[in-house]
Motif scaffolding. Sequence first.
Motif, PDB file in Angstrom:
ATOM      1  N   TRP A 130       0.826  -1.211   0.000  1.00  0.00           N
ATOM      2  CA  TRP A 130       0.000   0.000   0.000  1.00  0.00           C
ATOM      3  C   TRP A 130       0.860   1.260   0.000  1.00  0.00           C
ATOM      4  O   TRP A 130       1.962   1.278   0.547  1.00  0.00           O
ATOM      5  CB  TRP A 130      -0.898   0.013   1.242  1.00  0.00           C
ATOM      6  N   HIS A 131       0.328   2.320  -0.610  1.00  0.00           N
ATOM      7  CA  HIS A 131       1.005   3.623  -0.618  1.00  0.00           C
ATOM      8  C   HIS A 131      -0.016   4.722  -0.323  1.00  0.00           C
ATOM      9  O   HIS A 131      -1.153   4.661  -0.814  1.00  0.00           O
ATOM     10  CB  HIS A 131       1.631   3.912  -1.990  1.00  0.00           C
ATOM     11  N   HIS A 132       0.415   5.710   0.423  1.00  0.00           N
ATOM     12  CA  HIS A 132      -0.457   6.855   0.628  1.00  0.00           C
ATOM     13  C   HIS A 132      -0.754   7.547  -0.700  1.00  0.00           C
ATOM     14  O   HIS A 132       0.118   7.692  -1.563  1.00  0.00           O
ATOM     15  CB  HIS A 132       0.198   7.868   1.571  1.00  0.00           C
ATOM     16  N   ALA A 133      -1.968   7.972  -0.871  1.00  0.00           N
ATOM     17  CA  ALA A 133      -2.403   8.735  -2.038  1.00  0.00           C
ATOM     18  C   ALA A 133      -3.591   9.576  -1.602  1.00  0.00           C
ATOM     19  O   ALA A 133      -4.160   9.371  -0.525  1.00  0.00           O
ATOM     20  CB  ALA A 133      -2.786   7.799  -3.184  1.00  0.00           C
ATOM     21  N   LYS A 157      -7.195  13.766   1.708  1.00  0.00           N
ATOM     22  CA  LYS A 157      -5.829  14.154   1.343  1.00  0.00           C
ATOM     23  C   LYS A 157      -4.832  13.650   2.384  1.00  0.00           C
ATOM     24  O   LYS A 157      -5.010  13.863   3.582  1.00  0.00           O
ATOM     25  CB  LYS A 157      -5.752  15.685   1.243  1.00  0.00           C
ATOM     26  N   TRP A 158      -3.776  12.994   1.904  1.00  0.00           N
ATOM     27  CA  TRP A 158      -2.737  12.537   2.826  1.00  0.00           C
ATOM     28  C   TRP A 158      -1.783  13.676   3.140  1.00  0.00           C
ATOM     29  O   TRP A 158      -1.701  14.666   2.400  1.00  0.00           O
ATOM     30  CB  TRP A 158      -1.997  11.315   2.291  1.00  0.00           C
ATOM     31  N   ALA A 201      -8.883  -5.396   5.228  1.00  0.00           N
ATOM     32  CA  ALA A 201      -8.962  -3.946   5.098  1.00  0.00           C
ATOM     33  C   ALA A 201      -7.621  -3.308   5.454  1.00  0.00           C
ATOM     34  O   ALA A 201      -6.924  -3.748   6.369  1.00  0.00           O
ATOM     35  CB  ALA A 201     -10.074  -3.408   5.987  1.00  0.00           C
ATOM     36  N   ALA A 202      -7.260  -2.264   4.701  1.00  0.00           N
ATOM     37  CA  ALA A 202      -5.989  -1.564   4.925  1.00  0.00           C
ATOM     38  C   ALA A 202      -6.271  -0.231   5.604  1.00  0.00           C
ATOM     39  O   ALA A 202      -7.019   0.601   5.064  1.00  0.00           O
ATOM     40  CB  ALA A 202      -5.274  -1.349   3.606  1.00  0.00           C
ATOM     41  N   TYR A 203      -5.669  -0.028   6.766  1.00  0.00           N
ATOM     42  CA  TYR A 203      -5.808   1.248   7.463  1.00  0.00           C
ATOM     43  C   TYR A 203      -4.763   2.215   6.912  1.00  0.00           C
ATOM     44  O   TYR A 203      -3.556   1.983   7.024  1.00  0.00           O
ATOM     45  CB  TYR A 203      -5.630   1.048   8.962  1.00  0.00           C
ATOM     46  N   PHE A 204      -5.223   3.317   6.295  1.00  0.00           N
ATOM     47  CA  PHE A 204      -4.329   4.277   5.665  1.00  0.00           C
ATOM     48  C   PHE A 204      -3.911   5.401   6.613  1.00  0.00           C
ATOM     49  O   PHE A 204      -3.109   6.245   6.240  1.00  0.00           O
ATOM     50  CB  PHE A 204      -4.996   4.864   4.418  1.00  0.00           C
ATOM     51  N   ASP A 428      -1.059   1.073   7.808  1.00  0.00           N
ATOM     52  CA  ASP A 428      -0.665  -0.110   7.046  1.00  0.00           C
ATOM     53  C   ASP A 428       0.173   0.191   5.807  1.00  0.00           C
ATOM     54  O   ASP A 428       0.669  -0.752   5.172  1.00  0.00           O
ATOM     55  CB  ASP A 428      -1.909  -0.906   6.629  1.00  0.00           C
ATOM     56  N   THR A 429       0.353   1.454   5.445  1.00  0.00           N
ATOM     57  CA  THR A 429       1.258   1.767   4.339  1.00  0.00           C
ATOM     58  C   THR A 429       2.711   1.763   4.806  1.00  0.00           C
ATOM     59  O   THR A 429       3.619   1.642   3.979  1.00  0.00           O
ATOM     60  CB  THR A 429       0.951   3.152   3.721  1.00  0.00           C
TER      61      THR A 429
END
Length: 470
Positions: A130-133, A157-158, A201-204, A428-429
């Motif tokens: 995963w990557h922040h976006a 927005k990250w 699920a991915a926690y961003f 999780d990123t």
Amino acid sequence: MKRLFFFSVLVLLIGCRDYNEVVVTPPVPEQVQQPYEKPYLLTDSQKFIYDNAALPEITVEVPLTEWNKFLSYYDQNPDNEEYVSGKFAFIKNGTTETLDNIGFRLRGNTSRRRPEGNRGEMHNATNPDWHHASFTVSFKKFNKTQLFHQSEKLILKWFKDDAMYAREVFSYDLFEKFGVWTAPQSSYCRLTIKVAGGAKAAYFGVYQMIEPVDDTYLNNRTSFFTTTGNLWKANWGATLKDPSQSNMGIENITLTSNYTPIYDYKGSKSNLAAAKTQLSDFITQVNSKTGDDFKNYISQKMDVNLFLKTYAVNVTVGMWDDYWSNSNNFYFYFDAAGKFYFIPYDYDNTLGTSLMMKDSGIQDPLNWGNNVEHPLVAKVLSIPEYRTQYIKYLNDLMDKKYDLFYVNYAQQRIQNWQNSIASYVSNDTGEDMEIKDVPANWGNCGFYRLRGSSADDNYFIRKASSIPKN
């Protein structure tokens, strides 16, 4: 923040100091005042969504096939604005609200990224990367009658290049505190993305919610202007100097097209010709009129005091990627009567993240950018009474008796926000995993800090020292 990489070759990177001193500042005393009555009462929708006293949870669930389309769209055109469908859940104060069939897409410029894996890869359910976006959620993209608390869209927005998790939130909050009702609303949330049929699920992590400048934005401000005017987004190069209509149009971003005009019209195509004529005439008049003719024109065409207050905040927070300095990052609106409203936008690279000027902390507020290339601000400030009022607004922002920019009160607001989000930053990123008191590492003033009390490196203190008294 746009065109950053174009200018990055000019940047001299300055290393960050080794300390992150924290000063515990006192709570704002009850006698602290506001310098002006707040003219803007938030709508119920705004108060519910953009609530910095809460930290709502947002979950976006996207079917596996849709998520893989999402990734392939990025590979075909990283700047694409194609939506995929999904579900949206918003949890606040223990209450969950859900919407089906929402639209979900990437957004951003230099911050735009592939949110999972590398080019050509589809979703990896076993070991996702995963990557922040940044994202846009459209509640009515696939259901034309669907809204969320009267809102059509929501920006997620990250915190790219802002390890303090505070710069843009602080800036928009300061606009609101100072009565600049044209600024969008903003607050924090926690974001989770679930690929249905894929991995867990991915926690961003902690994200910023921002009010889009769109029809909902206009509807939220009907006590100030009508909603039957012409809304424009100003992209890089928007100097308000060249009246050529070839610079004006309607953006067309697809999987194969990246057409973005300097002045991007946000109304219907049937109104474009008339809107171009209106904008071209405004630019012509701003540039051609002088002396009393200009003063009479601009005082009728704009709320000049609102514009001066806007720019006082803009300069105070150190926004260099703006109209005055970089011909960038603003919207504007002509209401039904033809009155022009300047709308500030995109404030992540502020509060000591400096570039394109020697030092945005102490840059002269009367010579913030190129006065020849950006005539609107320069010509307004060339009028003595407007210049005097602008300086007054700058000093009001600094005044200790107001809960605005004074160092102790500013630090306390930021500390309160950080206290509420600190436990939720790890994600999780594996990116942006802690709060740090440093500006972006590509800037030219890496010494700036928001905590601490040193006159040498504290942004709030150094900015106050740069404000002229008359």
